[in-house]
Scaffold this motif. Structure first.
Motif, mmCIF file in Angstrom:
data_model
loop_
_atom_site.group_PDB
_atom_site.id
_atom_site.type_symbol
_atom_site.label_atom_id
_atom_site.label_comp_id
_atom_site.label_asym_id
_atom_site.label_seq_id
_atom_site.Cartn_x
_atom_site.Cartn_y
_atom_site.Cartn_z
ATOM 1 N N MET A 183 95.104 68.205 43.653
ATOM 2 C CA MET A 183 94.506 66.915 44.041
ATOM 3 C C MET A 183 95.819 65.900 44.701
ATOM 4 N N ARG A 184 95.639 65.098 45.417
ATOM 5 C CA ARG A 184 96.733 64.051 45.925
ATOM 6 C C ARG A 184 96.452 62.747 45.316
ATOM 7 N N SER A 185 97.252 62.006 44.710
ATOM 8 C CA SER A 185 97.236 60.692 44.031
ATOM 9 C C SER A 185 96.755 59.748 45.228
ATOM 10 N N ILE A 186 96.064 58.870 45.116
ATOM 11 C CA ILE A 186 95.796 57.915 46.196
ATOM 12 C C ILE A 186 96.380 56.495 45.905
ATOM 13 N N TRP A 187 96.727 56.258 44.618
ATOM 14 C CA TRP A 187 97.056 55.027 44.156
ATOM 15 C C TRP A 187 98.098 54.908 42.847
ATOM 16 N N LYS A 188 99.007 54.249 42.875
ATOM 17 C CA LYS A 188 99.701 54.098 41.626
ATOM 18 C C LYS A 188 99.881 52.859 41.128
ATOM 19 N N GLY A 189 99.613 52.786 39.600
ATOM 20 C CA GLY A 189 99.739 51.504 39.077
ATOM 21 C C GLY A 189 99.831 51.584 37.468
ATOM 22 N N ALA A 190 99.380 50.842 36.804
ATOM 23 C CA ALA A 190 99.295 50.936 35.296
ATOM 24 C C ALA A 190 98.153 50.165 34.569
ATOM 25 N N ILE A 191 97.481 50.778 33.386
ATOM 26 C CA ILE A 191 96.895 50.173 32.488
ATOM 27 C C ILE A 191 97.584 49.260 31.524
ATOM 28 N N SER A 192 97.077 47.912 31.493
ATOM 29 C CA SER A 192 97.474 46.892 30.926
ATOM 30 C C SER A 192 96.503 46.705 29.608
ATOM 31 N N PHE A 193 97.153 47.079 28.571
ATOM 32 C CA PHE A 193 96.431 47.237 27.423
ATOM 33 C C PHE A 193 97.131 46.255 26.213
ATOM 34 N N GLY A 194 96.759 44.956 26.052
ATOM 35 C CA GLY A 194 97.384 44.075 25.191
ATOM 36 C C GLY A 194 98.852 43.775 25.880
ATOM 37 N N LEU A 195 100.058 44.184 25.144
ATOM 38 C CA LEU A 195 101.467 44.130 25.430
ATOM 39 C C LEU A 195 101.744 45.484 25.685
ATOM 40 N N VAL A 196 100.754 46.592 25.643
ATOM 41 C CA VAL A 196 101.229 47.979 26.075
ATOM 42 C C VAL A 196 100.757 48.334 27.722
ATOM 43 N N THR A 197 101.614 48.826 28.233
ATOM 44 C CA THR A 197 101.626 49.199 29.783
ATOM 45 C C THR A 197 101.569 50.665 29.936
ATOM 46 N N ILE A 198 100.613 51.303 30.572
ATOM 47 C CA ILE A 198 100.445 52.640 30.660
ATOM 48 C C ILE A 198 100.686 53.005 32.059
ATOM 49 N N PRO A 199 101.801 53.435 32.603
ATOM 50 C CA PRO A 199 101.778 53.791 34.210
ATOM 51 C C PRO A 199 101.142 55.043 34.409
ATOM 52 N N VAL A 200 100.120 54.962 35.563
ATOM 53 C CA VAL A 200 99.127 55.925 35.752
ATOM 54 C C VAL A 200 99.220 56.298 37.458
ATOM 55 N N LYS A 201 98.695 57.414 37.674
ATOM 56 C CA LYS A 201 98.477 57.598 39.076
ATOM 57 C C LYS A 201 96.685 57.990 38.981
ATOM 58 N N LEU A 202 96.400 57.560 40.256
ATOM 59 C CA LEU A 202 94.680 57.525 40.500
ATOM 60 C C LEU A 202 94.372 58.627 41.585
ATOM 61 N N TYR A 203 93.326 59.440 41.230
ATOM 62 C CA TYR A 203 92.749 60.410 42.045
ATOM 63 C C TYR A 203 91.298 60.249 42.254
ATOM 64 N N SER A 204 90.686 60.666 43.229
ATOM 65 C CA SER A 204 89.302 60.653 43.375
ATOM 66 C C SER A 204 88.833 61.719 42.662
ATOM 67 N N ALA A 205 87.673 61.616 41.660
ATOM 68 C CA ALA A 205 87.309 62.404 40.968
ATOM 69 C C ALA A 205 86.311 63.507 41.613
ATOM 70 N N THR A 206 85.550 62.774 42.612
ATOM 71 C CA THR A 206 84.494 63.540 43.123
ATOM 72 C C THR A 206 84.868 63.612 44.675
ATOM 73 N N GLU A 207 84.082 64.706 45.352
ATOM 74 C CA GLU A 207 84.256 64.839 46.727
ATOM 75 C C GLU A 207 82.897 65.134 47.468
ATOM 76 N N GLN A 208 82.552 64.800 48.414
ATOM 77 C CA GLN A 208 81.270 65.428 49.188
ATOM 78 C C GLN A 208 81.366 66.703 49.945
ATOM 79 N N LYS A 209 80.243 67.472 49.664
ATOM 80 C CA LYS A 209 80.374 68.841 50.304
ATOM 81 C C LYS A 209 79.552 69.086 51.472
ATOM 82 N N ASP A 210 79.214 67.770 52.320
ATOM 83 C CA ASP A 210 78.604 67.966 53.268
ATOM 84 C C ASP A 210 79.349 68.640 54.565
#
Length: 308
Positions: free
Chosen positions: A1-28
């Protein structure tokens, strides 16, 4: 899979850098529009309806049509002043039990993978959510649109479900909801028996897209130059005239199908199978044979309730 977005989860004073991937795909099966005579691709031009001239993409703007037909033209400068967050943050707003989220609000699913520096806080938040049985309600901006979303756990990975806003869910204002509908106890018992007979553990792997598979076979046959055979259409059952008879026949058919499946199942699966609902169906049939007069005394008129 190829990531489509990079960012971070902001949880209080905690920052979690993450990469975003589409979890589903159409098989049409995808198609192109072509000229029937020579299979040439069909192309479209952007033509102005006022002067009839082709318009380059650089001169195209967004227009909002008013009820009277007038058009309001918006430029990039107009959108630049909007309060859309440009920070690549997934802001945690609150935590809530998962059963409080109506699935109708879910829009699209994404996987979140931690960057190397965010693995430990990622696992910490994941395990804490699993232990507490909560999901995180977050706010995120994706593709020039701000959305609410829910963070939940699936197979040890965060899944971010973007959510519709409440005013994007339509109200089911159907006339039958205001009608007084009488349901006899025998009918209700037989319907419950049918549900119990057809009940089982859900395994999505048991189902497949028959239309897509048949369409792929048609395409492959075309490529191979084979003669195409049109499958016979299944007979469509008409509406039930006698509801009770239709329910009873459905229970019998479901029982036969379930028994046939159990006979083919391996011995170890047979031992783990749930108790057959045939006894329940039999009891429901016995109860269904009580005099109709007694049933009418017990049968209250039920008013269909509107959803909240």
């Amino acid at each position: 899979m190829r990531s489509i977005w990079k960012g971070a989860i902001s949880f209080g004073l905690v920052t979690i850098p993450v990469k975003l991937y589409s979890a589903t795909e159409q098989k049409d099966v995808s198609f192109h529009q072509v000229h029937r005579e020579d299979a040439g691709r069909i192309k479209y031009k952007r033509v102005c309806t006022v002067d009839g001239e082709e318009v380059p993409y650089s001169e195209i703007a967004k227009g909002y049509e008013l009820p009277g037909g007038e058009m309001v033209v918006l430029t990039d400068e107009d959108f630049a002043d909007l309060p859309l967050s440009t920070s690549r943050r997934i802001d945690v707003l609150q935590f809530t039990p998962s059963d409080q989220l109506d699935p109708i609000l879910f829009n699209k699913s994404y996987y979140l993978e931690p960057e190397a520096a965010g693995v430990k806080p990622y696992v910490l938040l994941r395990d804490a959510l699993e232990r507490t049985g909560q999901v995180a309600i977050v706010k995120v901006a994706l593709r020039q649109r701000e959305s609410l979303a829910a963070l939940r756990i699936r197979d040890g990975v965060f899944v971010m479900e973007t959510m519709l806003w409440p005013d994007e869910v339509r109200e089911p204002g159907f006339g039958f909801m205001d009608e007084d509908v009488e349901v006899r106890p025998q009918e209700l018992q037989m319907a419950e028996s049918l549900i119990e007979t057809m009940a089982g553990e859900f395994d999505p792997g048991e189902y497949h897209d028959a239309y897509r598979e048949a369409l792929q076979q048609v395409i492959e046959a075309k490529v191979a130059g084979k003669e195409l055979v049109r499958p016979e259409a299944a007979e469509q059952a008409g509406p039930a005239v006698d509801l009770m008879a239709a329910l009873r026949a459905s229970v019998d058919a479901a029982k036969r199908e379930r028994e046939g499946t159990r006979e083919k199942a391996p011995a170890d699966k047979k031992k783990a199978a749930a108790k057959p609902a045939g006894a329940v169906a039999g009891q429901a049939e016995e109860k269904a044979e009580k005099p109709e007069k007694e049933a009418k005394k017990q049968a209250p008129k039920r008013r269909a309730r509107k959803s909240a």
